[in-house]
Write an enzyme that holds these catalytic residues in place. Sequence first.
Site, PDB file in Angstrom:
ATOM      1  N   GLY A   1       0.805  -1.216   0.000  1.00 35.28           N
ATOM      2  CA  GLY A   1       0.000   0.000   0.000  1.00 35.28           C
ATOM      3  C   GLY A   1       0.831   1.257   0.000  1.00 35.28           C
ATOM      4  O   GLY A   1       1.640   1.492  -0.880  1.00 35.28           O
TER       5      GLY A   1
ATOM      6  N   TRP B   1       0.756   5.747   0.856  1.00 35.27           N
ATOM      7  CA  TRP B   1      -0.052   6.907   0.489  1.00 35.27           C
ATOM      8  C   TRP B   1      -0.313   6.913  -1.017  1.00 35.27           C
ATOM      9  O   TRP B   1       0.611   6.818  -1.818  1.00 35.27           O
ATOM     10  CB  TRP B   1       0.638   8.192   0.901  1.00 35.27           C
ATOM     11  CG  TRP B   1      -0.129   9.438   0.590  1.00 35.27           C
ATOM     12  CD1 TRP B   1       0.200  10.378  -0.333  1.00 35.27           C
ATOM     13  CD2 TRP B   1      -1.364   9.875   1.187  1.00 35.27           C
ATOM     14  NE1 TRP B   1      -0.735  11.387  -0.355  1.00 35.27           N
ATOM     15  CE2 TRP B   1      -1.711  11.091   0.575  1.00 35.27           C
ATOM     16  CE3 TRP B   1      -2.194   9.339   2.171  1.00 35.27           C
ATOM     17  CZ2 TRP B   1      -2.866  11.801   0.927  1.00 35.27           C
ATOM     18  CZ3 TRP B   1      -3.339  10.037   2.516  1.00 35.27           C
ATOM     19  CH2 TRP B   1      -3.667  11.245   1.912  1.00 35.27           C
TER      20      TRP B   1
ATOM     21  N   ASP C   1       2.697  -6.351   6.203  1.00 37.82           N
ATOM     22  CA  ASP C   1       2.198  -5.115   6.817  1.00 37.82           C
ATOM     23  C   ASP C   1       1.246  -4.463   5.826  1.00 37.82           C
ATOM     24  O   ASP C   1       1.625  -4.216   4.673  1.00 37.82           O
ATOM     25  CB  ASP C   1       3.358  -4.176   7.136  1.00 37.82           C
ATOM     26  CG  ASP C   1       2.891  -2.848   7.718  1.00 37.82           C
ATOM     27  OD1 ASP C   1       2.469  -2.832   8.887  1.00 37.82           O
ATOM     28  OD2 ASP C   1       2.958  -1.837   7.002  1.00 37.82           O
TER      29      ASP C   1
ATOM     30  N   ASP D   1      -0.794  -1.323   4.648  1.00 37.42           N
ATOM     31  CA  ASP D   1      -0.764   0.136   4.795  1.00 37.42           C
ATOM     32  C   ASP D   1      -1.826   0.747   3.882  1.00 37.42           C
ATOM     33  O   ASP D   1      -1.515   1.352   2.854  1.00 37.42           O
ATOM     34  CB  ASP D   1       0.632   0.656   4.458  1.00 37.42           C
ATOM     35  CG  ASP D   1       0.818   2.120   4.814  1.00 37.42           C
ATOM     36  OD1 ASP D   1      -0.138   2.744   5.293  1.00 37.42           O
ATOM     37  OD2 ASP D   1       1.930   2.637   4.601  1.00 37.42           O
TER      38      ASP D   1
ATOM     39  N   GLU E   1      -4.220   3.542   3.278  1.00 43.02           N
ATOM     40  CA  GLU E   1      -4.402   4.924   3.719  1.00 43.02           C
ATOM     41  C   GLU E   1      -5.518   5.599   2.922  1.00 43.02           C
ATOM     42  O   GLU E   1      -5.264   6.190   1.898  1.00 43.02           O
ATOM     43  CB  GLU E   1      -3.092   5.692   3.572  1.00 43.02           C
ATOM     44  CG  GLU E   1      -1.942   5.096   4.371  1.00 43.02           C
ATOM     45  CD  GLU E   1      -0.661   5.907   4.307  1.00 43.02           C
ATOM     46  OE1 GLU E   1      -0.726   7.133   4.056  1.00 43.02           O
ATOM     47  OE2 GLU E   1       0.408   5.332   4.508  1.00 43.02           O
TER      48      GLU E   1
ATOM     49  N   THR F   1       2.628   8.345  13.985  1.00 42.63           N
ATOM     50  CA  THR F   1       2.594   9.557  14.799  1.00 42.63           C
ATOM     51  C   THR F   1       3.594  10.581  14.251  1.00 42.63           C
ATOM     52  O   THR F   1       4.562  10.977  14.903  1.00 42.63           O
ATOM     53  CB  THR F   1       2.874   9.219  16.269  1.00 42.63           C
ATOM     54  OG1 THR F   1       4.009   8.339  16.357  1.00 42.63           O
ATOM     55  CG2 THR F   1       1.691   8.529  16.890  1.00 42.63           C
ATOM     56  N   TYR F   2       3.318  10.999  13.042  1.00 42.23           N
ATOM     57  CA  TYR F   2       4.054  12.048  12.351  1.00 42.23           C
ATOM     58  C   TYR F   2       3.124  12.604  11.282  1.00 42.23           C
ATOM     59  O   TYR F   2       1.994  12.133  11.121  1.00 42.23           O
ATOM     60  CB  TYR F   2       5.367  11.536  11.760  1.00 42.23           C
ATOM     61  CG  TYR F   2       5.328  10.134  11.175  1.00 42.23           C
ATOM     62  CD1 TYR F   2       4.711   9.877   9.954  1.00 42.23           C
ATOM     63  CD2 TYR F   2       5.914   9.068  11.840  1.00 42.23           C
ATOM     64  CE1 TYR F   2       4.670   8.600   9.414  1.00 42.23           C
ATOM     65  CE2 TYR F   2       5.887   7.780  11.316  1.00 42.23           C
ATOM     66  CZ  TYR F   2       5.260   7.554  10.108  1.00 42.23           C
ATOM     67  OH  TYR F   2       5.216   6.280   9.579  1.00 42.23           O
ATOM     68  N   ASP F   3       3.576  13.623  10.557  1.00 41.08           N
ATOM     69  CA  ASP F   3       2.727  14.325   9.577  1.00 41.08           C
ATOM     70  C   ASP F   3       1.523  14.975  10.252  1.00 41.08           C
ATOM     71  O   ASP F   3       0.463  15.129   9.633  1.00 41.08           O
ATOM     72  CB  ASP F   3       2.265  13.382   8.456  1.00 41.08           C
ATOM     73  CG  ASP F   3       3.401  12.920   7.572  1.00 41.08           C
ATOM     74  OD1 ASP F   3       4.443  13.602   7.544  1.00 41.08           O
ATOM     75  OD2 ASP F   3       3.261  11.879   6.915  1.00 41.08           O
TER      76      ASP F   3
ATOM     77  N   TRP G   1       9.799   5.905  10.019  1.00 43.20           N
ATOM     78  CA  TRP G   1       9.831   6.093   8.568  1.00 43.20           C
ATOM     79  C   TRP G   1      10.913   7.108   8.258  1.00 43.20           C
ATOM     80  O   TRP G   1      10.846   8.226   8.729  1.00 43.20           O
ATOM     81  CB  TRP G   1       8.483   6.601   8.050  1.00 43.20           C
ATOM     82  CG  TRP G   1       8.537   6.806   6.569  1.00 43.20           C
ATOM     83  CD1 TRP G   1       8.923   7.936   5.899  1.00 43.20           C
ATOM     84  CD2 TRP G   1       8.221   5.835   5.567  1.00 43.20           C
ATOM     85  NE1 TRP G   1       8.888   7.728   4.541  1.00 43.20           N
ATOM     86  CE2 TRP G   1       8.458   6.452   4.317  1.00 43.20           C
ATOM     87  CE3 TRP G   1       7.782   4.513   5.612  1.00 43.20           C
ATOM     88  CZ2 TRP G   1       8.249   5.788   3.122  1.00 43.20           C
ATOM     89  CZ3 TRP G   1       7.578   3.859   4.414  1.00 43.20           C
ATOM     90  CH2 TRP G   1       7.798   4.485   3.179  1.00 43.20           C
TER      91      TRP G   1
END
Length: 387
Positions: A107, A109, A144, A146, A148, A220-222, A363
């Site tokens: 996946g 963004w 994993d 992902d 989004e 926990t960023y952006d 990341w």
Amino acid sequence: MRRSWWLGMAAIVWFAATASAVVAAEPNESIARDTPRAPRLVAYLLDRDAPLPAIDAGKLDTVVYSFAVVDADHRVHLPRAGMAERLTQLAERHDGVPRADVLLAIGGWGADHFSEAAASEDARRTFADTAVALVRTHDLDGLDIDWEYPALPGPGISHSPADRDNFPLMLQALREALDALSAQTGRRYRLTIAAADGEAAAGLDLPRIVPLVDAIHLMTYDFFGAGSARTGHHAGLYRSAGASGAADRDTTRAVDEFLAAGVPPHKLVPGAAFYGKAFRTTTTEGAGLHQPFDGEVSFVTWAELQQGYLDTPAFERHLDPQAQAAWLWNPGTRSFVSYESPDTVRAKAAYARLRGLDGLMFWDLGGDDARGTLLEAAHRGLRGGDD
């Protein structure tokens, strides 16, 4: 550096050293594990058409190679030439030499077709079978996911209100396919997801998801970026004293949101950013923090920050002792750069240990400098290294 910052750092390192006692004293933070173990350090690794960086298995527990994608026929594949060879190289085992677990992320963004792949039993089976085939082919340790984000359009991806119901069914199909592979190989394969807080979590049926996954990697960023009204700490640990909006986000708020939704601490992994975000403010107030901005918001890796930013007298270094977040400010160009320093990464890792979480992820590994400065900071914070 400010004295208050170092006092804050000393406090969090001291508390982290007594994490087991604190966790045991707080029932809401209890850890339900069959066997106690050290928290994990998880590195995402973006494929860059370049030689793979050195993987220090003495510091990293897991590497998540990014990204495979799903096509319109619900099949998971590696989208770029050379990825298969690099993935095989990353997962290669050598007798007597330990290596980090290797997961394949699917996946990212802008990755599309998740909604259709989750929408029917046949589509989910195709998705799961082709994803697990890559695990088998490349001798991986798991997957994993992902997406989004379920039920949300993101950058124009397909989506449906039914995604919230269908995503756990997709994970169930993956778990069953991985367990079938386990029955053949005798190995246990990990299944994790990447997720974010706030609006991005609206499409997650966490009570159904949690039993199916080994961990939730919480991005926990952006927290601040192109869609924000003003600048802020894009990966802050705590709420800034100058935060003015109820929607302002930070790591602690995100962790508390997922814990309150029933995610056990031992399945939650907050994230650190090995990159910063550069804004051009419209004022010179507040050394650029919490100010309106215009133009593009650019991404700057930690390695890039070493030249032209941190080594440039025009940029002032600032630390927010309450948020435990760093930023740079150039008043001449009105350039504000929110970033994670070695101190803030270490503080975030120590916080994860203090809260009894499953560890820390970041990341991404390719953003670190050649010395591995941020990796070392994360490792020391998570393992409780000496100051």
